[in-house]
Design an enzyme around this catalytic site. Structure first.
Site, PDB file in Angstrom:
ATOM      1  N   GLY A  81       0.747  -1.254   0.000  1.00 15.79           N
ATOM      2  CA  GLY A  81       0.000   0.000   0.000  1.00 15.79           C
ATOM      3  C   GLY A  81       0.777   1.304   0.000  1.00 15.79           C
ATOM      4  N   TRP A  83       2.206   3.018  -2.426  1.00 15.94           N
ATOM      5  CA  TRP A  83       1.814   3.943  -3.505  1.00 15.94           C
ATOM      6  C   TRP A  83       0.429   4.516  -3.204  1.00 15.94           C
ATOM      7  CZ3 TRP A  83       3.445   2.564  -9.218  1.00 15.94           C
ATOM      8  CH2 TRP A  83       4.827   2.392  -9.283  1.00 15.94           C
ATOM      9  N   ASP A 120      -8.302 -10.059  -8.773  1.00 17.36           N
ATOM     10  CA  ASP A 120      -7.302 -10.121  -9.834  1.00 17.36           C
ATOM     11  C   ASP A 120      -7.623  -9.048 -10.865  1.00 17.36           C
ATOM     12  OD1 ASP A 120      -5.649 -10.801 -11.956  1.00 17.36           O
ATOM     13  OD2 ASP A 120      -5.985 -12.948 -11.726  1.00 17.36           O
ATOM     14  N   LYS A 184       5.107  -0.712 -14.161  1.00 17.74           N
ATOM     15  CA  LYS A 184       6.334  -1.505 -14.079  1.00 17.74           C
ATOM     16  C   LYS A 184       6.504  -2.300 -15.370  1.00 17.74           C
ATOM     17  CE  LYS A 184       6.911  -4.204 -10.319  1.00 17.74           C
ATOM     18  NZ  LYS A 184       7.943  -3.715  -9.399  1.00 17.74           N
TER      19      LYS A 184
HETATM   20  C1  LIG Z   1       5.596  -4.766  -6.135  1.00 19.68           C
HETATM   21  S1  LIG Z   1       4.091  -5.145  -5.365  1.00 19.68           S
HETATM   22  C2  LIG Z   1       3.303  -3.561  -5.234  1.00 19.68           C
HETATM   23  C3  LIG Z   1       3.840  -2.670  -4.163  1.00 19.68           C
HETATM   24  C4  LIG Z   1       3.014  -1.421  -4.022  1.00 19.68           C
HETATM   25  N1  LIG Z   1       3.197  -0.532  -5.157  1.00 19.68           N
HETATM   26  C5  LIG Z   1       3.351  -0.648  -2.791  1.00 19.68           C
HETATM   27  O1  LIG Z   1       3.820   0.466  -2.905  1.00 19.68           O
HETATM   28  O2  LIG Z   1       3.111  -1.146  -1.681  1.00 19.68           O
HETATM   29  C6  LIG Z   1       3.214  -5.862  -6.711  1.00 19.68           C
HETATM   30  C7  LIG Z   1       1.808  -6.273  -6.368  1.00 19.68           C
HETATM   31  O3  LIG Z   1       1.129  -6.599  -7.576  1.00 19.68           O
HETATM   32  C8  LIG Z   1       0.145  -7.545  -7.233  1.00 19.68           C
HETATM   33  N2  LIG Z   1      -0.362  -8.195  -8.432  1.00 19.68           N
HETATM   34  C9  LIG Z   1       0.340  -8.917  -9.326  1.00 19.68           C
HETATM   35  N3  LIG Z   1      -0.479  -9.372 -10.289  1.00 19.68           N
HETATM   36  C10 LIG Z   1      -1.726  -8.914 -10.001  1.00 19.68           C
HETATM   37  C11 LIG Z   1      -2.990  -9.070 -10.610  1.00 19.68           C
HETATM   38  N4  LIG Z   1      -3.152  -9.799 -11.718  1.00 19.68           N
HETATM   39  N5  LIG Z   1      -4.056  -8.476 -10.055  1.00 19.68           N
HETATM   40  C12 LIG Z   1      -3.922  -7.768  -8.911  1.00 19.68           C
HETATM   41  N6  LIG Z   1      -2.735  -7.588  -8.279  1.00 19.68           N
HETATM   42  C13 LIG Z   1      -1.648  -8.161  -8.812  1.00 19.68           C
HETATM   43  C14 LIG Z   1       0.864  -8.479  -6.286  1.00 19.68           C
HETATM   44  O4  LIG Z   1      -0.043  -9.217  -5.503  1.00 19.68           O
HETATM   45  C15 LIG Z   1       1.713  -7.497  -5.481  1.00 19.68           C
HETATM   46  O5  LIG Z   1       1.097  -7.170  -4.273  1.00 19.68           O
END
Ligand SMILES: C[S@@+](CC[C@H](N)C(=O)[O-])C[C@H]1O[C@@H](n2cnc3c(N)ncnc32)[C@H](O)[C@@H]1O
Length: 245
Positions: A81, A83, A120, A184
């Site tokens: 969380g 961001w 998702d 990303k």
């Molecule tokens: C690098 S982390 C994000 C960190 C976040 N930006 C923060 O500042 O705390 C990437 C996130 O993308 C989520 N994620 C990956 N694929 C996803 C999808 N298809 N749908 C929803 N979330 C997804 C993962 O569960 C993970 O929590």
């Protein structure tokens, strides 16, 4: 967010227990040492951010000035969380007047002013649910989504690139004119087709590697600034310009 090699543990609680019990594998110990000594992890704790990822967004913003003035923000792949914390602050979002919608298939502790969907993003219903949750055209769609790792590098790469592509098409569908898309991606991974689509729809498209993104990681960010809007004439002209480049 930094991924733990012991299975996506974000709070560090399980890891702490394993450390106490002396049960860590060498790779986990190396990860923990790097995590503890990471200046961004320490700064995140001091400044009250849930993840070191906060500094990636803040650094990108320092250089490219995307956050100021944003009234609504959508955060894709939001957990844990950090961001969303920044987005809530920038938009002065409150529970009474929420201006941030966030999605992740993992749980996320509530953040005041952030409407969180645990689902998702690739679920066909996700775009509509996000639109409902944000209640108006967002000025920023940002995605820090990374596909869960399978151990097979190329598969992981392709899956994360797919998330980036789907996020980009969603951004073009929902953004307010003048808005920005940040996602990303991986070094050398952005498909020409996706870049062309973004160039057609945004005034500027750049790749960014913030200092807080680990040098050894192939992670990069794709930033598309200044959404041109969904005017058919403008889109046709932009397509012609992009094709001529
Ligand atoms: C690098 S982390 C994000 C960190 C976040 N930006 C923060 O500042 O705390 C990437 C996130 O993308 C989520 N994620 C990956 N694929 C996803 C999808 N298809 N749908 C929803 N979330 C997804 C993962 O569960 C993970 O929590």
């Amino acid at each position: 967010m930094t991924k733990s090699p012991i299975g996506g543990n974000r709070s560090g609680r399980k890891l702490g227990q394993k450390v106490k019990k002396g049960k860590l594998k060498a790779s986990s110990r190396r990860w923990l040492e790097r995590h503890i000594n990471d200046p961004y992890v320490q700064r995140a704790q001091l400044e009250g951010y849930r993840a070191r990822a906060a500094f990636k967004l803040l650094e990108i913003d320092e250089k490219h000035k995307i956050l100021a003035g944003a009234k609504r923000i959508i955060d894709l792949g939001a957990a844990p969380g950090s961001w969303s914390q920044i987005a809530a602050k920038v938009t002065t979002s409150t529970d009474a007047d929420p201006r941030v919608a966030a999605i992740d298939f993992l749980e996320m502790d509530p953040i005041p002013g952030v409407r969180f969907l645990q689902m998702d993003f690739l679920d066909p219903q996700a775009p509509e649910k996000l639109k409902e949750a944000i209640g108006g055209a967002p000025d920023i769609v940002m995605s820090d989504m990374a596909a869960p790792t399978t151990g097979h590098r190329q598969t992981d790469h392709i899956r994360t690139m797919h998330l980036c592509e789907v996020a980009a098409h969603f951004a073009v569908e929902v953004l307010a004119e003048g808005g920005h898309f940040l996602a990303k991606t991986f070094q050398g991974g952005t498909e020409r087709e996706l870049l062309n689509m973004l160039k057609q729809n945004f005034r500027q498209v750049v790749h960014v590697k913030p200092a807080s993104s680990r040098a050894e990681s192939v992670e990069m960010f794709l930033l598309a600034k200044g959404f041109k809007g969904r005017h058919p004439a403008a889109t046709d002209k932009a397509a012609e310009d992009a094709a001529a480049e």
